[in-house]
Design an enzyme around this catalytic site. Structure first.
Site, PDB file in Angstrom:
ATOM      1  N   HIS A 157       1.983   4.706  -3.388  1.00 14.65           N
ATOM      2  CA  HIS A 157       1.929   6.286  -3.040  1.00 14.65           C
ATOM      3  C   HIS A 157       2.993   6.208  -3.292  1.00 14.65           C
ATOM      4  O   HIS A 157       3.773   6.988  -4.329  1.00 14.65           O
ATOM      5  CB  HIS A 157       2.298   6.231  -1.013  1.00 14.65           C
ATOM      6  CG  HIS A 157       0.190   6.145  -0.894  1.00 14.65           C
ATOM      7  ND1 HIS A 157      -0.352   6.963  -1.476  1.00 14.65           N
ATOM      8  CD2 HIS A 157       0.533   6.091   0.173  1.00 14.65           C
ATOM      9  CE1 HIS A 157      -1.189   6.984  -0.878  1.00 14.65           C
ATOM     10  NE2 HIS A 157      -0.826   5.618   0.617  1.00 14.65           N
ATOM     11  N   HIS A 207       0.814  -1.416   0.006  1.00 20.92           N
ATOM     12  CA  HIS A 207      -0.107   0.296   0.245  1.00 20.92           C
ATOM     13  C   HIS A 207       1.033   0.796  -0.287  1.00 20.92           C
ATOM     14  O   HIS A 207       0.363   2.302  -0.828  1.00 20.92           O
ATOM     15  CB  HIS A 207      -0.759   0.025   0.862  1.00 20.92           C
ATOM     16  CG  HIS A 207      -1.943   1.856   1.397  1.00 20.92           C
ATOM     17  ND1 HIS A 207      -2.916   0.968   1.614  1.00 20.92           N
ATOM     18  CD2 HIS A 207      -1.467   2.656   1.438  1.00 20.92           C
ATOM     19  CE1 HIS A 207      -3.460   2.163   1.390  1.00 20.92           C
ATOM     20  NE2 HIS A 207      -2.625   3.534   1.793  1.00 20.92           N
ATOM     21  N   GLU A 208       1.964   1.602   1.202  1.00 20.36           N
ATOM     22  CA  GLU A 208       2.261   1.874   1.064  1.00 20.36           C
ATOM     23  C   GLU A 208       3.287   2.152  -0.542  1.00 20.36           C
ATOM     24  O   GLU A 208       3.943   3.719  -0.706  1.00 20.36           O
ATOM     25  CB  GLU A 208       3.611   2.521   2.441  1.00 20.36           C
ATOM     26  CG  GLU A 208       2.923   2.689   3.662  1.00 20.36           C
ATOM     27  CD  GLU A 208       2.312   3.713   3.483  1.00 20.36           C
ATOM     28  OE1 GLU A 208       3.080   4.933   2.807  1.00 20.36           O
ATOM     29  OE2 GLU A 208       1.226   3.891   3.820  1.00 20.36           O
ATOM     30  N   ASP A 252      -5.324   8.817   3.741  1.00 19.90           N
ATOM     31  CA  ASP A 252      -5.536   8.947   1.792  1.00 19.90           C
ATOM     32  C   ASP A 252      -6.419  10.022   2.058  1.00 19.90           C
ATOM     33  O   ASP A 252      -6.276  11.269   0.652  1.00 19.90           O
ATOM     34  CB  ASP A 252      -5.391   8.492   0.811  1.00 19.90           C
ATOM     35  CG  ASP A 252      -3.602   7.477   1.741  1.00 19.90           C
ATOM     36  OD1 ASP A 252      -2.615   8.049   2.252  1.00 19.90           O
ATOM     37  OD2 ASP A 252      -4.265   6.357   1.862  1.00 19.90           O
TER      38      ASP A 252
END
Length: 363
Positions: free
Chosen positions: A72, A68-69, A170
């Site tokens: 980004h 997930h990170e 987010d």
């Protein structure tokens, strides 16, 4: 004491485990082992298989958080943003970015990339659960595709949770990007942060009646929204000034051979809590009140400044913006910076100098 442990690098980005992650890891293993299907492996035999599946599911879950990170970080790197590291924490992961771009469309893509990765992983795992449960029913251990269901469901929830319109999730950045297309970046941040605080208040109120965990999450959201609002405002306003405009030029320094006791008296007399350490015209280090506190009073007479000073000097140039200086202070958690030009000490900049400038700008 170091609070994070580096475990490797991916795409040139250091990956770290925070001490809080190591504390929460066994908790997740326990939760998965005692919960009944479809959210746990209670009843799975033998017991060692239960614990093995619970541990594997926990590790894979935080691998999903890491991905997930990286969602980004991948998009951010495409826009030229430097990623300092990715750290796994108690509440998940966090990407330490140099600065979020202020172009609304870019911030929107960076913010949505994480939840998008979680949704893709979640849907893929739920699809695998459906496929294995349908095709291999009766041939494979149900606990195998149960793990797919648990991880898939949590990833969907993770994606939805991060879309909540409140910092530091987010969704708060998505909301700011939407506002920023219609107003200044400072005002957009303020509106998005205010919405986040209101959301946190309502969540906390709900937690009083239903689930105390919601109060903790609400507190986390409220603090995150407040900090984002404050840091963004400070950063943008300070961009108008260079370090040379607000630094102190007549720098009081100390030699490395004086004792800590003499330094303590000097601090008391001058009301300064940090000094560059100079030997002639040569900058040797920096010493602060924090360094003194680590020395017992009886030992201060025999301990020299050279024994306790910090030799790794963090500095800025006179032409750097005050905003850049503020970021350096924040990233390194320090209260003052030495201003160096061509290897020569020309000034000192403290957090108080920056805050004083902010107060004058806000009047």
């Amino acid at each position: 004491m170091k609070t994070s442990l580096k475990i490797g690098s991916i795409m040139g980005i250091p990956v770290k485990l925070h001490i809080t992650f190591l504390l929460i890891l066994p908790v997740f293993v326990l939760v998965f082992s005692i919960n009944e299907a479809p959210l746990g492996f209670a009843g799975t035999t033998p017991l060692i298989l239960n614990y093995a599946l619970s541990l594997l599911t926990t590790i894979l879950l935080f691998t999903c958080v890491l991905l997930h990170e990286f969602g980004h970080s991948y998009i951010a790197k495409r826009y030229g943003v430097e990623i300092k590291d990715i750290t796994l924490l108690l509440f998940g992961g966090v990407s330490s970015m140099e600065e979020i771009p202020r172009v609304p469309s870019q911030e929107l893509r960076i913010a949505f990339a994480g939840p998008f990765v979680s949704f893709v992983i979640g849907l893929a795992l739920l699809g695998m659960n459906f496929f294995t449960a349908s095709v291999f029913s009766g041939y494979a251990d149900t606990s195998v595709y149960l793990m797919f269901y648990i991880l898939g469901s949590i990833n969907i929830v993770l994606g939805l949770f991060n879309l909540l319109p409140a910092f530091p999730m987010d969704g708060g950045r998505l909301l700011r990007a939407w506002y920023a297309k219609r107003m200044s970046y400072i005002k957009a941040t303020h509106y998005a942060a205010s919405f986040g605080k209101m959301f946190a208040f309502l969540m906390g109120l709900l937690g009083l009646f239903y689930n105390p965990w919601l109060i903790l999450i609400a507190f986390f959201i409220y603090i995150g929204a407040s900090e984002e609002d404050k840091s963004t405002t400070i950063s943008i306003l300070l961009e108008k000034y260079e370090v040379r405009d607000i630094m102190t030029e007549n720098v009081l320094s100390v030699p490395p051979e004086i004792t800590v006791e003499e330094l303590a008296k000097l601090m008391f007399e001058n009301k300064h809590l940090g000094y560059p350490v100079m030997q002639g015209n040569s900058l040797k280090g920096v010493v602060t009140f924090t360094d003194i506190r680590n020395i017992l009073p009886n030992d201060r007479f025999a301990t020299l400044v050279s024994d306790i000073m910090t030799r790794d000097i963090i500095s800025v140039a006179p032409g750097d913006t005050a905003s850049d200086a503020f970021k350096v202070m924040t990233l390194n958690n320090i209260g003052r910076l030495l201003v160096v030009s061509d290897g020569e000490l020309v000034g000192i900049l403290s957090r108080s100098d920056l805050m004083r400038t902010m107060m004058l700008l806000n009047e």
